[in-house]
Design an enzyme around this catalytic site. Sequence first.
Site, PDB file in Angstrom:
ATOM      1  N   LYS A 296       0.806  -1.230   0.000  1.00  0.00           N
ATOM      2  CA  LYS A 296       0.000   0.000   0.000  1.00  0.00           C
ATOM      3  C   LYS A 296       0.840   1.282   0.000  1.00  0.00           C
ATOM      4  CE  LYS A 296      -4.454  -1.219   1.997  1.00  0.00           C
ATOM      5  NZ  LYS A 296      -5.392  -0.980   3.078  1.00  0.00           N
ATOM      6  N   ASP A 333     -10.028   3.397   1.235  1.00  0.00           N
ATOM      7  CA  ASP A 333     -10.240   3.060   2.652  1.00  0.00           C
ATOM      8  C   ASP A 333     -10.863   4.283   3.324  1.00  0.00           C
ATOM      9  OD1 ASP A 333      -9.270   0.507   2.628  1.00  0.00           O
ATOM     10  OD2 ASP A 333      -7.230   1.064   3.162  1.00  0.00           O
TER      11      ASP A 333
HETATM   12  P1  NAP Z   1      -0.833  -2.045  10.796  1.00  0.00           P
HETATM   13  O1  NAP Z   1      -0.404  -0.986   9.830  1.00  0.00           O
HETATM   14  O2  NAP Z   1       0.085  -3.169  11.098  1.00  0.00           O
HETATM   15  O3  NAP Z   1      -1.195  -1.308  12.178  1.00  0.00           O
HETATM   16  C1  NAP Z   1      -1.652  -2.010  13.305  1.00  0.00           C
HETATM   17  C2  NAP Z   1      -1.747  -1.099  14.498  1.00  0.00           C
HETATM   18  O4  NAP Z   1      -2.225  -1.890  15.575  1.00  0.00           O
HETATM   19  C3  NAP Z   1      -0.398  -0.518  14.945  1.00  0.00           C
HETATM   20  O5  NAP Z   1      -0.595   0.727  15.538  1.00  0.00           O
HETATM   21  C4  NAP Z   1       0.042  -1.562  15.982  1.00  0.00           C
HETATM   22  O6  NAP Z   1       0.946  -1.059  16.943  1.00  0.00           O
HETATM   23  C5  NAP Z   1      -1.271  -1.857  16.653  1.00  0.00           C
HETATM   24  N1  NAP Z   1      -1.260  -3.121  17.367  1.00  0.00           N
HETATM   25  C6  NAP Z   1      -0.914  -4.327  16.870  1.00  0.00           C
HETATM   26  N2  NAP Z   1      -1.041  -5.269  17.832  1.00  0.00           N
HETATM   27  C7  NAP Z   1      -1.437  -4.624  18.965  1.00  0.00           C
HETATM   28  C8  NAP Z   1      -1.721  -5.031  20.301  1.00  0.00           C
HETATM   29  N3  NAP Z   1      -1.603  -6.322  20.658  1.00  0.00           N
HETATM   30  N4  NAP Z   1      -2.123  -4.103  21.181  1.00  0.00           N
HETATM   31  C9  NAP Z   1      -2.227  -2.816  20.836  1.00  0.00           C
HETATM   32  N5  NAP Z   1      -1.974  -2.363  19.581  1.00  0.00           N
HETATM   33  C10 NAP Z   1      -1.581  -3.253  18.661  1.00  0.00           C
HETATM   34  O7  NAP Z   1      -2.195  -2.710  10.315  1.00  0.00           O
HETATM   35  P2  NAP Z   1      -3.387  -1.994   9.510  1.00  0.00           P
HETATM   36  O8  NAP Z   1      -3.195  -2.170   8.053  1.00  0.00           O
HETATM   37  O9  NAP Z   1      -3.524  -0.627  10.048  1.00  0.00           O
HETATM   38  O10 NAP Z   1      -4.632  -2.903   9.907  1.00  0.00           O
HETATM   39  C11 NAP Z   1      -5.208  -2.856  11.208  1.00  0.00           C
HETATM   40  C12 NAP Z   1      -6.490  -3.660  11.217  1.00  0.00           C
HETATM   41  O11 NAP Z   1      -7.463  -3.055  10.379  1.00  0.00           O
HETATM   42  C13 NAP Z   1      -6.332  -5.075  10.695  1.00  0.00           C
HETATM   43  O12 NAP Z   1      -7.059  -5.959  11.502  1.00  0.00           O
HETATM   44  C14 NAP Z   1      -6.939  -5.033   9.314  1.00  0.00           C
HETATM   45  O13 NAP Z   1      -7.488  -6.282   8.930  1.00  0.00           O
HETATM   46  C15 NAP Z   1      -8.032  -4.011   9.506  1.00  0.00           C
HETATM   47  N6  NAP Z   1      -8.425  -3.358   8.244  1.00  0.00           N
HETATM   48  C16 NAP Z   1      -9.702  -3.485   7.845  1.00  0.00           C
HETATM   49  C17 NAP Z   1     -10.118  -2.860   6.687  1.00  0.00           C
HETATM   50  C18 NAP Z   1     -11.549  -3.001   6.261  1.00  0.00           C
HETATM   51  O14 NAP Z   1     -11.844  -2.753   5.085  1.00  0.00           O
HETATM   52  N7  NAP Z   1     -12.443  -3.368   7.147  1.00  0.00           N
HETATM   53  C19 NAP Z   1      -9.225  -2.122   5.911  1.00  0.00           C
HETATM   54  C20 NAP Z   1      -7.901  -1.999   6.355  1.00  0.00           C
HETATM   55  C21 NAP Z   1      -7.510  -2.638   7.532  1.00  0.00           C
HETATM   56  P3  NAP Z   1       2.530  -1.250  16.726  1.00  0.00           P
HETATM   57  O15 NAP Z   1       2.898  -0.323  15.613  1.00  0.00           O
HETATM   58  O16 NAP Z   1       3.085  -0.891  18.040  1.00  0.00           O
HETATM   59  O17 NAP Z   1       2.753  -2.687  16.369  1.00  0.00           O
END
Ligand code: NAP
Length: 505
Positions: A296, A333
């Site tokens: 992305k 998004d």
């Molecule tokens: P990402 O870039 O990896 O970001 C994840 C975030 O969550 C980071 O801030 C991370 O913190 C934090 N995190 C991870 N594990 C954690 C924990 N155990 N406790 C507290 N914070 C934690 O991922 P992303 O792309 O943003 O995606 C996040 C979620 O959104 C995923 O589940 C994804 O499937 C969902 N999503 C859904 C859609 C939809 O269309 N519905 C679209 C996009 C994403 P650190 O940086 O400290 O690791």
Amino acid sequence: MIGRDKICAVAAAADARSMWAQVRRARGVTRTIELRLDWLSDDAEIAKFLARLRAGQRANGMRATFIATCRRRKAGGKFTGTIAEQLVHLAEAIRCGCDWYDLEIETSSACPPELLDVLLGEGRRIASAHFFRRTPKNLKRVAVDLARTRPDAIKVAAYCDSLAESIDLLRLAPGRKNIVAVPMGDVALPARVLALRGGSALAYAPMENATAPGQVTLDVMKHLYRADLLRRKTRVYGVIGAPIGHSLSPILQNTGLRARKMDAVFLPFLVRDLRDFLQAVDPLGISGFSVTIPHKQTILRRLDDCDPMAAAIGAVNTVVVRGGGKLYGYNTDYVGVLRALERRIPLRGSRTLIFGAGGAARAVAFALAESGAVVCICARRMKQAEALARVVGGEAVERPRLRREFFDAIVNATPVGMYPHSDRAPLCAEELNCRLVFDLIYRPRSTKLLQIASRRGIETVSGIEMFVAQGTAQWEIWTGERAPESAMRRAVLRALRNEEKMAAR
Ligand code: NAP
């Protein structure tokens, strides 16, 4: 033409009864069926199966083209007998109603052509070569070697490590009759589906058991990708990412294309090497694609131009291929977040909290800030929360404050609670002091966080809402038409329900 239909079902099972059941099911979808006799456990099962085939043909005629295959171990099959025994089984298969047989080059080069004529002369022969490890450098040479054995058709199946190799393989077919090109491997899956469009005489799809890597089942090949209807001018779209196998985008997007009767298909591309994919855009005639993890952000550097909001977010999830192969990026998004929330709460002036500060949180933060909401960010790394809050003019919030403060909406933008860790929640009940909780996660549909919120009488929004909304926005960007949203949503919900049922078994 090899078979009555170009999608060839592959029936492969250890016992005659299961294999016959596969044949009957396949017959409801296609009239070309390959019978993998080598998968049957022993000679007795092969004899039993062929007797059934003969009886079926005699009783009412199966009105199908059967291709008998009894591939030996040496050529990647399961048959452990001698070449003589292999030929005897194939001869019996022809007597029982198979029009074609597939004979690998390892066997045909070991027996004189006169022997094949005497034993198998009643059937038509596909001369095949399989490369399970890598695509050979000189594919044309392979085709020439196969043609030298004077078969009725030739088939080259090769494991492809890249889209470039799959395209080379597909280039064997155009303009020639009865050539089957079979790209194998996960990276080559789109090429496998596009093979018929590229001129291959057949595309293979198993009933149940995959007989080669990267296969898609008959049902998916026929009903999701409609591989037999794809033509040169069919528009090709797709989603790129790694991993990509669990993406629901093909179901969402193909449902929309089918509902609007569009001559277009949407395919999953397992892309580890972005350059390989971008070089395939022109030869595969790709008109647009969706981008997911891990590309992305990196895709931004490869675009010719980009929507200002996507540039500000620093991530692109949608690319349109314009004239001259120019790539233009968007971020839907952002649109997805707004479509999911706007109809539930007035965003202007409302106080919102985003938990997490990664890629998705960034899109949510920009969307909420643009709509006039007050944006608060809480993350396990305070520095990340502060950095994101700064760019959207919001406020970083320390976690202990969540128990004392009220928000109009709380959005979970972390993966905590995602399948298979569905028993976890990123926040506890005491931290949910709000009117609405929006969890970006959509596997499972109802997360632990949403269940806790619901028990507290808080309105909940599932990540499905955003997934469908960002996907329909993509669909509309690519096609220029209004998306059939309810059909697309229903298809995704059905797929998720089925997944949950399977997981519960
Ligand atoms: P990402 O870039 O990896 O970001 C994840 C975030 O969550 C980071 O801030 C991370 O913190 C934090 N995190 C991870 N594990 C954690 C924990 N155990 N406790 C507290 N914070 C934690 O991922 P992303 O792309 O943003 O995606 C996040 C979620 O959104 C995923 O589940 C994804 O499937 C969902 N999503 C859904 C859609 C939809 O269309 N519905 C679209 C996009 C994403 P650190 O940086 O400290 O690791």
